[in-house]
Design a protein around this motif. Structure first.
Motif, PDB file in Angstrom:
ATOM      1  N   SER A 262      15.632   9.605   1.598  1.00 15.72           N
ATOM      2  CA  SER A 262      14.522   9.437   2.536  1.00 15.72           C
ATOM      3  C   SER A 262      13.186   9.436   1.809  1.00 15.72           C
ATOM      4  O   SER A 262      12.273   8.682   2.187  1.00 15.72           O
ATOM      5  N   ASN A 263      13.046  10.224   0.757  1.00 18.27           N
ATOM      6  CA  ASN A 263      11.799  10.202  -0.015  1.00 18.27           C
ATOM      7  C   ASN A 263      11.588   8.844  -0.683  1.00 18.27           C
ATOM      8  O   ASN A 263      10.463   8.337  -0.751  1.00 18.27           O
ATOM      9  N   GLU A 264      12.663   8.259  -1.168  1.00 21.48           N
ATOM     10  CA  GLU A 264      12.550   6.940  -1.774  1.00 21.48           C
ATOM     11  C   GLU A 264      12.258   5.880  -0.718  1.00 21.48           C
ATOM     12  O   GLU A 264      11.487   4.945  -0.947  1.00 21.48           O
ATOM     13  N   TYR A 265      12.874   6.039   0.464  1.00 22.86           N
ATOM     14  CA  TYR A 265      12.698   5.052   1.523  1.00 22.86           C
ATOM     15  C   TYR A 265      11.233   4.946   1.955  1.00 22.86           C
ATOM     16  O   TYR A 265      10.742   3.854   2.277  1.00 22.86           O
ATOM     17  N   ILE A 266      10.509   6.059   1.970  1.00 23.07           N
ATOM     18  CA  ILE A 266       9.117   6.038   2.418  1.00 23.07           C
ATOM     19  C   ILE A 266       8.133   6.083   1.249  1.00 23.07           C
ATOM     20  O   ILE A 266       6.942   6.349   1.442  1.00 23.07           O
ATOM     21  N   SER A 267       8.605   5.786   0.061  1.00 20.45           N
ATOM     22  CA  SER A 267       7.750   5.867  -1.120  1.00 20.45           C
ATOM     23  C   SER A 267       6.659   4.802  -1.081  1.00 20.45           C
ATOM     24  O   SER A 267       6.917   3.627  -0.804  1.00 20.45           O
ATOM     25  N   ALA A 268       5.431   5.214  -1.388  1.00 18.13           N
ATOM     26  CA  ALA A 268       4.308   4.273  -1.451  1.00 18.13           C
ATOM     27  C   ALA A 268       4.439   3.328  -2.641  1.00 18.13           C
ATOM     28  O   ALA A 268       3.773   2.297  -2.692  1.00 18.13           O
ATOM     29  N   SER A 269       5.284   3.666  -3.602  1.00 18.19           N
ATOM     30  CA  SER A 269       5.453   2.811  -4.781  1.00 18.19           C
ATOM     31  C   SER A 269       6.434   1.664  -4.540  1.00 18.19           C
ATOM     32  O   SER A 269       6.532   0.750  -5.362  1.00 18.19           O
ATOM     33  N   SER A 270       7.144   1.699  -3.416  1.00 18.00           N
ATOM     34  CA  SER A 270       8.096   0.631  -3.107  1.00 18.00           C
ATOM     35  C   SER A 270       7.355  -0.628  -2.686  1.00 18.00           C
ATOM     36  O   SER A 270       6.501  -0.594  -1.796  1.00 18.00           O
ATOM     37  N   ASN A 271       7.685  -1.757  -3.306  1.00 22.24           N
ATOM     38  CA  ASN A 271       7.076  -3.018  -2.908  1.00 22.24           C
ATOM     39  C   ASN A 271       7.351  -3.352  -1.450  1.00 22.24           C
ATOM     40  O   ASN A 271       6.557  -4.047  -0.797  1.00 22.24           O
ATOM     41  N   ALA A 272       8.477  -2.870  -0.935  1.00 18.95           N
ATOM     42  CA  ALA A 272       8.878  -3.212   0.434  1.00 18.95           C
ATOM     43  C   ALA A 272       7.992  -2.556   1.478  1.00 18.95           C
ATOM     44  O   ALA A 272       7.779  -3.117   2.555  1.00 18.95           O
TER      45      ALA A 272
END
Length: 527
Positions: A262-272
């Motif tokens: 979940s932390n990765e899913y909402i990461s600001a660093s994700s291009n998505a």
């Protein structure tokens, strides 16, 4: 036409407002610097989200069983499309008031911008304020109005707030939906002229340029302006869309814990992730490994096996997904995607009390890609649509298959439709599910089984998976006139009892205006 005080749009929907009504609404901080204007704009993003109500209203939710005690009256009403009488931080009442408060903040910023010294930052703030104002009005319409159609002039709109309050009891009429959407569109187009990212510290928590393009894509898709939807999707996604998508394969190799994912899913660093919003929300509990709160109405094992996550699809089954469904089997038997963490804001750390919070992506590049695919399908540019669907599928799943209009039609055409009773099967109770549902949009589409209809079925399936637990499915249900059976599952997890049916013309497809706002004289949605 009934009129209503603008104060009713916001403050009547809040408790304890008597003292507020005794004063003029002009005790505002003076916005006389760029920093103050920027600070005001942080309040132009609503903190009471639509996500939970929209998701529970959709066909992503079943009644898993009356023997399950984990519910309350608010969830009962939301699931059954009953006009809301209960309130919490995710109620329609709070979303309504929160959205209009956010709009008021944008209007305060815009008023200050008019007298501010010109600068690049001021221009960008103007763009952000206009886009934010448009977005909040748009989401209010998505929840409280009919979907936009060519006949929108005959449907009820909402008040479009274009200036700060300067009177104690100004009067506004509800107006029609066509005019309301024209004002949204004008704000989008004007805002995009000024919007920029240079003044943001963390752009993903604001309407940055790509997020605004994604919003424009969704807006033009929902208003049947297919070419414009494609144009803005192109601007959002660039020439290499795959590099903009969420890296599901990488996430599959991470530590498989709900917190890590979940932390990765909402990461600001994700291009998505194009725009991240925070909300007072229990979504991190409801769609997680917790028991309680709202387990009775949830995404069931039956739904997963027959309609979406684990059902046989053109790419395979649930084992083909990089983001594998997580099953919590017991007296609740839920199947979910890990997306939201259970965040908690302590208002009193000693007493251990406070609010559940959530961070969620309001716009993603993955959704923008599927929006573009839909626009291509509507324009019958099938090869381009198939290319976008292939890009999404090969990123979300392990499949290496290349989709074409022919193989999409070959796969989807023979599949039966949800809830269609088999006359040759005496045990069929008309509650059974498949991955296809009859489509009844106001706009014209080709006949069932045609290339266009099969490609729309594929696209809607992909978007259902992509936006699971995000509320977006409800808007597709409204736009496409998708009908829903409400049913109760038996202890074996199979549909047993039909309790309700939401037809394509059912007035409950439009959520009711909050009671306190109606009590102030605001015109209700028809029932």
């Amino acid at each position: 036409m009934k009129y209503v005080s603008a104060l009713a749009l916001v403050t009547v929907a809040l408790t304890g407002c008597d003292d507020y009504l005794d004063t003029m609404p002009d005790n505002r901080a003076t916005l006389d610097t760029e920093d103050k204007i920027k600070a005001m704009l942080t309040s132009s993003y609503v903190e009471n989200d639509y996500v939970l109500v929209a998701e529970l209203s959709s066909d992503n939710t079943d009644n898993i069983g009356d023997n399950i005690p984990y519910t309350n009256r608010f969830y009962d009403q939301t699931y059954s499309w009953t006009d809301e009488t209960e309130s919490n931080n995710e109620s329609l009442e709070r979303f309504w008031s929160g959205a209009y408060i956010a709009i008021a903040s944008a209007n305060e910023a815009l008023a200050a911008i008019e007298t501010a010294a010109p600068s690049a930052t001021i221009d960008e703030c103007r763009g952000e304020a206009l886009i934010s104002r448009a977005y909040n009005h748009f989401m209010l319409a998505c929840m409280f109005c009919q979907p936009w159609t060519q006949d929108a002039a005959g449907d009820l709109g909402l008040p479009y707030m274009e200036a700060p309050e300067t009177e104690l009891m100004p009067q506004y009429e509800r107006g029609n939906l066509a005019d309301f959407y024209k004002k949204i569109e004008a704000d989008i187009e004007e805002g995009l002229k000024y919007l920029g990212d240079s003044h943001y510290t963390v752009p993903k928590y604001h309407f940055n340029v790509k997020a605004a393009y994604a919003f424009a894509t969704r807006y033009y898709l929902y208003t049947e302006q297919w070419e414009k939807a494609i144009n803005y999707a192109n601007k959002c996604l660039g020439s290499q869309p795959k590099t903009m998508l969420r890296d599901w394969k990488s996430m599959a190799s991470m530590t498989q814990s709900i917190d890590a994912i979940s932390n990765e899913y909402i990461s600001a660093s994700s291009n998505a992730n194009l725009l991240l919003l925070t909300a007072y929300s229990s979504m991190g509990v409801i769609w997680s490994n917790y028991y309680g709160t709202c387990n009775r109405y949830n995404h069931s094992q039956y739904l997963a096996n027959n309609e979406d996550m684990s059902a046989q699809n053109i790419f395979g089954t649930g084992t083909t997904l990089w983001h594998t469904p997580k099953a919590y089997i017991g007296n609740t038997t839920r199947v979910i995607f890990w997306k939201y963490g259970n965040l908690f804001e302590f208002t009193d750390p000693v007493a251990q009390v406070g609010y559940r919070r959530a961070v969620y992506p309001a716009f993603t590049s993955d959704e923008a890609l599927l929006n573009r695919a839909e626009a291509y399908i509507m324009l019958k540019r099938y090869d381009e649509a198939a290319a976008d669907l292939t890009t999404w599928m090969q990123n979300f799943t392990k499949s290496t298959k290349t989709l074409t209009p022919d193989n999409i039609q070959e796969f989807y055409k023979p599949i039966g439709y949800c809830y269609d009773k088999d006359p040759k099967d005496d045990t069929d109770n008309g509650l059974r599910s498949t991955i296809k549902k009859h489509l009844n949009p106001a706009f014209a589409i080709d006949a069932e089984g045609s290339v266009q209809e099969c490609m729309l079925q594929c696209m809607l399936q992909f978007r259902r998976l992509e936006t699971m637990h995000a509320g977006i499915r409800w808007f597709d249900i409204k736009r496409y006139g998708i009908e829903i059976v409400r049913r109760t599952l038996n202890p074996a997890g199979q549909p047993e009892t039909r309790t309700d049916f939401l037809g394509k013309d059912d007035l409950r497809r439009v959520h009711q205006i909050p009671q306190k706002v109606r009590d102030a004289g605001f015109e209700a949605n028809p029932r």
